[in-house]
Scaffold this motif. Structure first.
Motif, mmCIF file in Angstrom:
data_model
loop_
_atom_site.group_PDB
_atom_site.id
_atom_site.type_symbol
_atom_site.label_atom_id
_atom_site.label_comp_id
_atom_site.label_asym_id
_atom_site.label_seq_id
_atom_site.Cartn_x
_atom_site.Cartn_y
_atom_site.Cartn_z
ATOM 1 N N TYR A 452 0.812 -1.212 0.000
ATOM 2 C CA TYR A 452 0.000 0.000 0.000
ATOM 3 C C TYR A 452 0.852 1.271 0.000
ATOM 4 N N LEU A 453 2.073 1.178 -0.520
ATOM 5 C CA LEU A 453 2.957 2.329 -0.601
ATOM 6 C C LEU A 453 3.159 2.741 -2.047
ATOM 7 N N ASN A 454 3.487 4.016 -2.257
ATOM 8 C CA ASN A 454 3.897 4.431 -3.604
ATOM 9 C C ASN A 454 5.361 4.872 -3.569
ATOM 10 N N GLN A 455 5.949 4.925 -4.753
ATOM 11 C CA GLN A 455 7.367 5.231 -4.906
ATOM 12 C C GLN A 455 8.212 4.336 -3.994
ATOM 13 N N THR A 456 7.957 3.034 -4.084
ATOM 14 C CA THR A 456 8.633 2.089 -3.195
ATOM 15 C C THR A 456 10.094 1.870 -3.588
ATOM 16 N N SER A 457 10.879 1.556 -2.587
ATOM 17 C CA SER A 457 12.295 1.252 -2.785
ATOM 18 C C SER A 457 12.639 0.023 -1.956
ATOM 19 N N GLU A 458 13.286 -0.958 -2.563
ATOM 20 C CA GLU A 458 13.701 -2.187 -1.884
ATOM 21 C C GLU A 458 15.180 -2.079 -1.533
ATOM 22 N N VAL A 459 15.504 -2.250 -0.244
ATOM 23 C CA VAL A 459 16.879 -2.108 0.229
ATOM 24 C C VAL A 459 17.276 -3.374 0.969
ATOM 25 N N SER A 460 18.430 -3.928 0.624
ATOM 26 C CA SER A 460 18.955 -5.105 1.309
ATOM 27 C C SER A 460 20.260 -4.747 2.003
ATOM 28 N N GLY A 461 20.561 -5.480 3.065
ATOM 29 C CA GLY A 461 21.786 -5.221 3.799
ATOM 30 C C GLY A 461 22.234 -6.444 4.573
ATOM 31 N N ASN A 462 23.322 -6.296 5.308
ATOM 32 C CA ASN A 462 23.888 -7.387 6.083
ATOM 33 C C ASN A 462 24.206 -6.875 7.485
ATOM 34 N N ILE A 463 23.602 -7.525 8.490
ATOM 35 C CA ILE A 463 23.825 -7.136 9.879
ATOM 36 C C ILE A 463 24.307 -8.363 10.640
ATOM 37 N N ILE A 464 25.470 -8.262 11.257
ATOM 38 C CA ILE A 464 26.152 -9.351 11.976
ATOM 39 C C ILE A 464 26.080 -10.669 11.193
ATOM 40 N N GLY A 465 26.310 -10.557 9.887
ATOM 41 C CA GLY A 465 26.367 -11.745 9.041
ATOM 42 C C GLY A 465 25.025 -12.284 8.601
ATOM 43 N N LYS A 466 23.935 -11.574 8.904
ATOM 44 C CA LYS A 466 22.605 -12.031 8.502
ATOM 45 C C LYS A 466 21.975 -11.017 7.555
ATOM 46 N N ARG A 467 21.313 -11.532 6.534
ATOM 47 C CA ARG A 467 20.743 -10.673 5.502
ATOM 48 C C ARG A 467 19.394 -10.125 5.955
#
Length: 688
Positions: A452-467
């Motif tokens: 239910y959002l517009n202008q969406t952005s997908e962001v991935s990252g790594n925290i203490i070795g977990k995605r």
């Protein structure tokens, strides 16, 4: 004299002055049951102070003649009239026969007992191991009655202490003071919807497809009037007797593996949730082969020293249900059922009517809670049924009477419906909603935020070795309410909402309307069955993964706000920003279907299925995934910028009323550009 023989069956000969009173049957007996009990004394109940701390069993008459039956009645009548306790001491055991209630038909009588075990010490002498309960005035000299012979043994107090044994506990009793129920209810004292969420979690774990939550008036014979009662009903797989006992016990072993599809793990959810909502709760649950009724009640346990939790279980025999004697004695089941009827609004007719609700789906669980928590002279909750067939704004709801908002750093909004409206909370409680929830008789339209959002952005990252994976976007509704923040889910269930991170904490307008959605199940799994979530399931532990998550979320949210916010477009009539895609959920397969962005979902019927317009597909088709939204770059805005934009939009909407409309619109756009860049705005014609 030989050893006292133990009964091969639960029959006991009850005697007084070497004369038989009656042959009896012991229900729920201790591990070692002497066959002959000889009463040594009858004393007022007030003189015996340890009865509440002892385990209990029951004696019921098993007369071999009319004389036995008569003597049994005379004996219990005497105890009842004198409010006295009959004491039988049999070698290493002591039994306290309690006076029956005034309304008792003498079908059974309650007996408290304590047992000492005799063993040989290193010195070759016999020592007794007490059952761990406090000593009383009858300790010291123990008489053994058998066939008219009496032997007296004196405890050797100078001998070394033996290891204490834990006594056998009577079924349906927990070794806890009844005040502990009130203590459990304080777990969700800060936010009462957290208590309802515990019950919703249990229904989801039971693989329910439908759940009904409502508050209705019901007559209480104890109160002498109608009282509100909260009901939570699902069509899950139900619980057998052992699972019901596990549900009402205080905690259980945590699972060694963190199952991402299962929410419950601490063993306290039902108790903390039910006791926060009200003082008394009744559970009726049914599987394909069994039915159980459990009663968790503060009213029942008032004035008691030990907590009693009655449970009655039945098993299916053909088309009928009969008492399951494999898990409890029939007399105990009758006693528990009588207690439930005496201390609740449920009689046999109402219990039968509620059991009839299982006929359609055959399995499920029903929870009824009354004596609801109070707010001054009113109840903490308020409710209405809504209007049948009305719009979504006229649906029934359950609200928190105080309308207080939960505290969040940097929050300036005074309108956070999720904090006090149960319908708003249930709309977003699950990351991927599958279960149909009906509130006050009307369906809650689930609202998976990421869709239910517009202008969406997908962001991935790594925290203490977990995605980790974060979805960021803009919500028109939250922008209008001046809300923003991250929604954190664990095992697909909402734990924290509107969590402000980064610049949102220090500036009320920073990130206005920006919403983030993230599932942190893997990140908060510490291994060995440990998770970084509090047992309230409303916040996370203060641990390293969570601290690093907060920093990462703040960084990504600030980047989105600073670099990836959409260009401001001024449109006549104040048109709204719509989500990147429109979504609708099939009421059969519960899959979400993507529609074109221009489609008006308000035109769809109340119940929609995959074969209908505009999808025209089938339930077997795969659920669509969201593509990354298109983002245009602009500068950040301040509170003054937003006010200037709103003023310009108002001017633009009326610009066509005179001959200078085109030039006015150009000037307005120029002013907006200057304000965005921090330049002073040009004076409008005639305003200086």
């Amino acid at each position: 004299m030989g050893e006292e023989k133990l009964a091969p069956d639960p029959y006991v000969l009850l005697m007084k002055d070497q004369k038989l009173i009656c042959r009896t049957q012991c229900l729920n007996p201790p591990a070692e049951l002497p066959r002959c009990w000889s009463l040594s004394d009858i004393v007022p109940r007030a003189r015996v102070h340890i009865l509440g701390d002892l385990p209990h069993c029951f004696l019921s008459p098993a007369p071999e003649s009319s004389r036995d039956r008569s003597e049994w009645g005379r004996f219990l009548t005497y105890l009842q009239k004198k409010d006295s306790v009959g004491i039988a001491k049999v070698k290493s055991s002591q039994f306290y026969i309690l006076p029956p209630d005034k309304e008792s038909n003498f079908s059974n009588v309650q007996v408290a007992y304590r047992v000492e075990k005799t063993c040989s010490g290193s010195d070759g002498q016999e020592h007794r191991e007490d059952n761990g309960f406090p000593s009383d005035k009858f300790q010291g000299s123990i008489e053994n009655h058998h066939g008219g012979n009496t032997a007296t043994e004196t405890c050797r107090r100078h001998q070394p202490l033996a290891v204490k044994q834990v006594p056998p506990l009577k079924k349906n009793y927990a070794q806890a003071h009844p005040s502990y129920l009130e203590t459990l209810g304080q777990v969700h004292y800060a936010w009462i919807f957290g208590a309802i969420a515990e019950l919703v979690d249990n229904s989801r774990d039971a693989e329910a497809t439908r759940m009904d939550i409502s508050i209705e008036e019901i007559y209480s014979k104890r109160a002498g009037k109608e009282i509100p009662m909260l009901s939570v009903i699902d069509d899950g797989h139900g619980m057998i007797h052992e699972e019901v006992e596990k549900m009402v016990c205080f905690g259980h072993k945590k699972p060694e593996v963190d199952d991402p599809d299962y929410i419950g793990r601490f063993g306290v959810g039902f108790k903390t949730g039910a006791m926060r909502l009200g003082r008394d709760a009744l559970v009726i649950t049914q599987t394909n082969d069994s039915r159980s009724i459990a009663f968790l009640s503060q009213s029942l346990n008032e004035g008691k020293d030990n907590l009693e939790i009655p449970i009655v279980s039945y098993r299916r025999k053909g088309q009928c249900m009969e008492v399951d004697t494999s898990v409890q004695l029939e007399a105990l089941a009758k006693y528990n059922l009588k207690v439930i009827k005496d201390f609740s609004p449920f009689d046999k007719y109402l219990i039968g009517a509620k059991a009839g609700l299982f006929r359609e789906n055959n399995t499920g669980t029903q929870i009824y809670i009354w004596n609801l928590d109070e707010w001054g002279s009113q109840y903490c909750l308020e409710w209405d049924r809504g209007l049948t067939g009305g719009s979504s704004f006229h649906k029934g709801d359950i609200m928190i009477r105080s309308r207080r908002l939960r505290s969040r750093p940097g929050q300036i909004s005074k309108k956070v419906c999720l904090d006090y409206s149960l319908r708003s909370y249930l709309e977003v409680i699950f990351l991927v909603p599958r279960i149909r929830i009906y509130l006050q008789g009307s369906l809650v339209k689930s609202r998976p935020l990421a869709k239910y959002l517009n202008q969406t952005s997908e962001v991935s990252g790594n925290i203490i070795g977990k995605r980790v994976h974060l979805t960021l976007g803009r919500s028109q509704l939250e922008f209008e309410h001046a809300n923003c923040g991250i929604f954190l889910y664990w095992h697909g269930r909402l734990i924290e909402a509107y969590k402000r991170v980064g610049g949102m904490i220090h500036n009320g307008d920073w990130g206005r309307g920006v919403i983030g959605v993230i599932d942190v199940t893997d990140l908060m799994n510490e291994g060995n069955g440990r998770v970084g979530v509090l047992n309230t399931k409303q916040s996370f532990l203060d641990c390293e993964p969570y601290a690093q998550l907060e920093a990462w979320l703040g960084e990504k949210a600030d980047e989105y706000w600073t670099d990836n916010f959409e260009k401001l477009k001024l449109k006549k009539g104040g048109s709204l920003y719509k989500p990147d895609h429109e979504w609708v959920q099939c009421d059969k397969c519960r899959k979400w279907r993507m529609l074109s962005s221009g489609f008006d979902v308000k035109t769809l019927p109340e119940e929609w299925f995959c074969y209908m317009d505009p999808f025209n597909g089938s339930c077997e088709m795969q659920e669509q995934k969201v593509d990354r939204g298109v983002i245009t770059v602009s500068a950040k805005r301040t509170r003054q910028d937003i006010k200037d934009v709103e003023d310009d939009a108002m001017i633009n909407s009326d610009a066509n009323s005179d001959g200078e409309s085109n030039q006015t619109q150009k000037d307005d756009k120029r002013d907006v550009t200057r304000s965005r860049r921090g330049q002073p705005r040009a004076c409008k014609k005639g305003s200086c």
